[in-house]
Design a protein around this motif. Structure first.
Motif, PDB file in Angstrom:
ATOM      1  N   GLY A   1      -6.192 -69.622-102.507  1.00 50.82           N
ATOM      2  CA  GLY A   1      -5.280 -69.605-101.434  1.00 50.82           C
ATOM      3  C   GLY A   1      -5.532 -68.404-100.513  1.00 50.82           C
ATOM      4  O   GLY A   1      -6.619 -68.250 -99.844  1.00 50.82           O
ATOM      5  N   LEU A   2      -4.572 -67.447-100.400  1.00 46.75           N
ATOM      6  CA  LEU A   2      -4.673 -66.151 -99.519  1.00 46.75           C
ATOM      7  C   LEU A   2      -5.829 -65.182 -99.962  1.00 46.75           C
ATOM      8  O   LEU A   2      -6.558 -64.703 -98.987  1.00 46.75           O
ATOM      9  N   GLY A   3      -6.068 -65.111-101.118  1.00 46.85           N
ATOM     10  CA  GLY A   3      -7.053 -64.137-101.661  1.00 46.85           C
ATOM     11  C   GLY A   3      -8.376 -64.587-100.829  1.00 46.85           C
ATOM     12  O   GLY A   3      -9.283 -63.888-100.227  1.00 46.85           O
ATOM     13  N   MET A   4      -8.831 -65.999-100.979  1.00 50.02           N
ATOM     14  CA  MET A   4     -10.056 -66.305-100.316  1.00 50.02           C
ATOM     15  C   MET A   4     -10.068 -66.179 -98.958  1.00 50.02           C
ATOM     16  O   MET A   4     -10.980 -66.161 -98.166  1.00 50.02           O
ATOM     17  N   SER A   5      -8.792 -66.642 -98.276  1.00 48.86           N
ATOM     18  CA  SER A   5      -8.687 -66.496 -96.855  1.00 48.86           C
ATOM     19  C   SER A   5      -8.940 -65.276 -96.235  1.00 48.86           C
ATOM     20  O   SER A   5      -9.720 -64.859 -95.320  1.00 48.86           O
ATOM     21  N   ILE A   6      -8.537 -64.010 -97.035  1.00 44.05           N
ATOM     22  CA  ILE A   6      -8.810 -62.820 -96.691  1.00 44.05           C
ATOM     23  C   ILE A   6     -10.170 -62.472 -96.734  1.00 44.05           C
ATOM     24  O   ILE A   6     -10.663 -61.726 -95.875  1.00 44.05           O
ATOM     25  N   ALA A   7     -10.942 -63.199 -98.014  1.00 44.22           N
ATOM     26  CA  ALA A   7     -12.368 -62.770 -97.981  1.00 44.22           C
ATOM     27  C   ALA A   7     -12.925 -63.505 -96.928  1.00 44.22           C
ATOM     28  O   ALA A   7     -13.694 -62.667 -96.223  1.00 44.22           O
TER      29      ALA A   7
ATOM     30  N   LEU B   1      -2.358 -66.239 -92.338  1.00 47.33           N
ATOM     31  CA  LEU B   1      -1.870 -65.085 -92.771  1.00 47.33           C
ATOM     32  C   LEU B   1      -3.045 -64.083 -92.789  1.00 47.33           C
ATOM     33  O   LEU B   1      -2.806 -62.930 -92.483  1.00 47.33           O
ATOM     34  N   ALA B   2      -4.157 -64.542 -92.882  1.00 51.86           N
ATOM     35  CA  ALA B   2      -5.197 -63.552 -93.172  1.00 51.86           C
ATOM     36  C   ALA B   2      -5.712 -63.116 -91.886  1.00 51.86           C
ATOM     37  O   ALA B   2      -6.100 -61.888 -91.735  1.00 51.86           O
ATOM     38  N   GLU B   3      -5.521 -64.037 -91.075  1.00 50.05           N
ATOM     39  CA  GLU B   3      -5.785 -63.558 -89.568  1.00 50.05           C
ATOM     40  C   GLU B   3      -4.713 -62.418 -88.961  1.00 50.05           C
ATOM     41  O   GLU B   3      -5.349 -61.382 -88.421  1.00 50.05           O
ATOM     42  N   THR B   4      -3.439 -62.795 -89.254  1.00 51.97           N
ATOM     43  CA  THR B   4      -2.543 -61.330 -88.973  1.00 51.97           C
ATOM     44  C   THR B   4      -2.999 -60.236 -89.864  1.00 51.97           C
ATOM     45  O   THR B   4      -2.792 -58.940 -89.156  1.00 51.97           O
ATOM     46  N   ALA B   5      -3.254 -60.301 -91.076  1.00 46.17           N
ATOM     47  CA  ALA B   5      -3.678 -59.139 -91.685  1.00 46.17           C
ATOM     48  C   ALA B   5      -4.756 -58.317 -91.397  1.00 46.17           C
ATOM     49  O   ALA B   5      -5.006 -57.340 -91.204  1.00 46.17           O
ATOM     50  N   TYR B   6      -5.839 -59.142 -91.135  1.00 45.80           N
ATOM     51  CA  TYR B   6      -6.972 -58.589 -90.348  1.00 45.80           C
ATOM     52  C   TYR B   6      -6.582 -57.900 -88.838  1.00 45.80           C
ATOM     53  O   TYR B   6      -7.036 -56.544 -88.876  1.00 45.80           O
TER      54      TYR B   6
ATOM     55  N   ALA C   1      -8.946 -49.501 -94.918  1.00 45.64           N
ATOM     56  CA  ALA C   1      -7.501 -50.151 -94.770  1.00 45.64           C
ATOM     57  C   ALA C   1      -7.360 -50.584 -96.140  1.00 45.64           C
ATOM     58  O   ALA C   1      -8.138 -51.134 -96.883  1.00 45.64           O
ATOM     59  N   ILE C   2      -6.045 -50.858 -96.518  1.00 45.36           N
ATOM     60  CA  ILE C   2      -5.349 -51.206 -97.628  1.00 45.36           C
ATOM     61  C   ILE C   2      -4.256 -52.122 -97.420  1.00 45.36           C
ATOM     62  O   ILE C   2      -3.310 -51.820 -96.579  1.00 45.36           O
ATOM     63  N   LEU C   3      -4.463 -53.162 -98.124  1.00 40.64           N
ATOM     64  CA  LEU C   3      -3.204 -54.302 -97.995  1.00 40.64           C
ATOM     65  C   LEU C   3      -2.582 -54.587 -98.977  1.00 40.64           C
ATOM     66  O   LEU C   3      -3.394 -55.044-100.211  1.00 40.64           O
ATOM     67  N   LEU C   4      -1.277 -54.661 -99.186  1.00 40.56           N
ATOM     68  CA  LEU C   4      -0.394 -54.863-100.343  1.00 40.56           C
ATOM     69  C   LEU C   4       0.323 -55.946-100.103  1.00 40.56           C
ATOM     70  O   LEU C   4       1.369 -55.749 -99.319  1.00 40.56           O
ATOM     71  N   PRO C   5       0.333 -57.259-100.657  1.00 42.25           N
ATOM     72  CA  PRO C   5       1.288 -58.232-100.454  1.00 42.25           C
ATOM     73  C   PRO C   5       2.269 -58.213-101.423  1.00 42.25           C
ATOM     74  O   PRO C   5       2.000 -57.676-102.551  1.00 42.25           O
ATOM     75  N   THR C   6       3.613 -58.564-101.002  1.00 38.56           N
ATOM     76  CA  THR C   6       4.637 -58.732-101.930  1.00 38.56           C
ATOM     77  C   THR C   6       5.558 -59.859-101.376  1.00 38.56           C
ATOM     78  O   THR C   6       5.108 -60.861-100.528  1.00 38.56           O
TER      79      THR C   6
END
Length: 257
Positions: free
Chosen positions: A23-29, A235-240, A145-150
């Motif tokens: 899910g999100l992990g691979m979208s971030i990658a 979500l990954a786009e926003t995180a980036y 950059a460090i990203l911490l999801p919760t």
């Protein structure tokens, strides 16, 4: 050419996804690979790694996969050393392990004990250790950059999530406070607050896709369920974009609002 999380177009450092899932992990990658970062994905087994690496091949950047339990601080330190040896310095760190074991089920807030609190907070020390392993290098280089999801319970009272709400609040406060400490030194730390099932993710599949017949009896169909869930690519786009613009230290994603 896209900007890097340091805000410029310099050579990209590695983007590391600790706790990579479908899910999100691979979208971030994928998102950081598209921006030109070499990518390392880390998960507890290598069962999905061939598929992960094949899916990253089109980005035309180095991509590797490593095995480690990212909730084990010693394994986190060792795997980050291996990644640096293979890809060079870490410029982006995403720490997002999923908690699927029975002992990680939430204990409601009115039934908390000290033991339940300690169990819930078990994710926090490994997160801090992962950050501690890469932050000095980021500060030395003046970039990173460090990203911490919760979860949403970090910002919204959700009594049934109890001890997990305490852990989420701790991670969120850690991210926001650390960002305040290092933002003027070239390093961004962001909190991703997630309220809802993430399409393609393991938790979504366990809780939704495997119960479609049961949920269908309530009148919900798969399309309705999807609309009530979060798209990991969005979500990954926003995180980036957070790591590039650095105009805020937090993004909240919720299907409840």
């Amino acid at each position: 050419m896209e900007q890097t999380p340091s805000g410029g177009n310099a050579s990209r450092g590695a983007a590391v996804v600790l706790g990579a899932g479908p899910g999100l992990g691979m979208s971030i990658a994928h998102r950081f690979a598209r921006a030109g970062h070499p990518v390392a994905v880390v998960s507890r087994t290598d069962a999905r790694h061939p598929d992960y690496l094949r899916s990253l091949a089109d980005a035309d950047v180095p991509a590797i996969a490593e095995v480690a339990d990212v909730l084990d601080s010693a394994q986190v330190s060792a795997v980050l050393d291996r990644i640096v040896a293979r890809l060079g310095p870490v410029e982006v760190l995403y720490f997002g392990p999923a908690a699927m074991e029975p002992q990680n089920l939430p204990v409601p807030i009115d039934r908390l004990t000290g033991a339940a609190v300690r169990d819930g907070l078990a994710i926090v020390p490994p997160a801090a250790d992962a950050v501690a392993a890469v932050l000095p290098g980021m500060l030395d280089r003046g970039t990173g950059a460090i990203l911490l999801p919760t979860g949403l319970s970090a910002v919204r009272p959700m009594p049934e999530l109890g001890n997990l709400a305490l852990a989420g609040a701790a991670l969120r406060t850690y991210a926001l406070t650390l960002n305040a400490a290092v933002a003027d030194r070239g390093v961004y730390v962001g909190s991703l607050v997630i309220g809802g099932g993430i399409l393609r993710g393991d938790i979504y599949r366990a809780m939704v896709e495997n119960r479609l017949q049961e949920l269908g009896a309530t009148g919900l169909d798969p399309e309705q369920l999807a609309r009530m869930s979060l798209d990991p690519d969005e979500l990954a786009e926003t995180a980036y974009q957070l790591t590039v613009s650095r105009d805020r230290a937090e993004a909240v994603f919720s299907v409840l609002d």
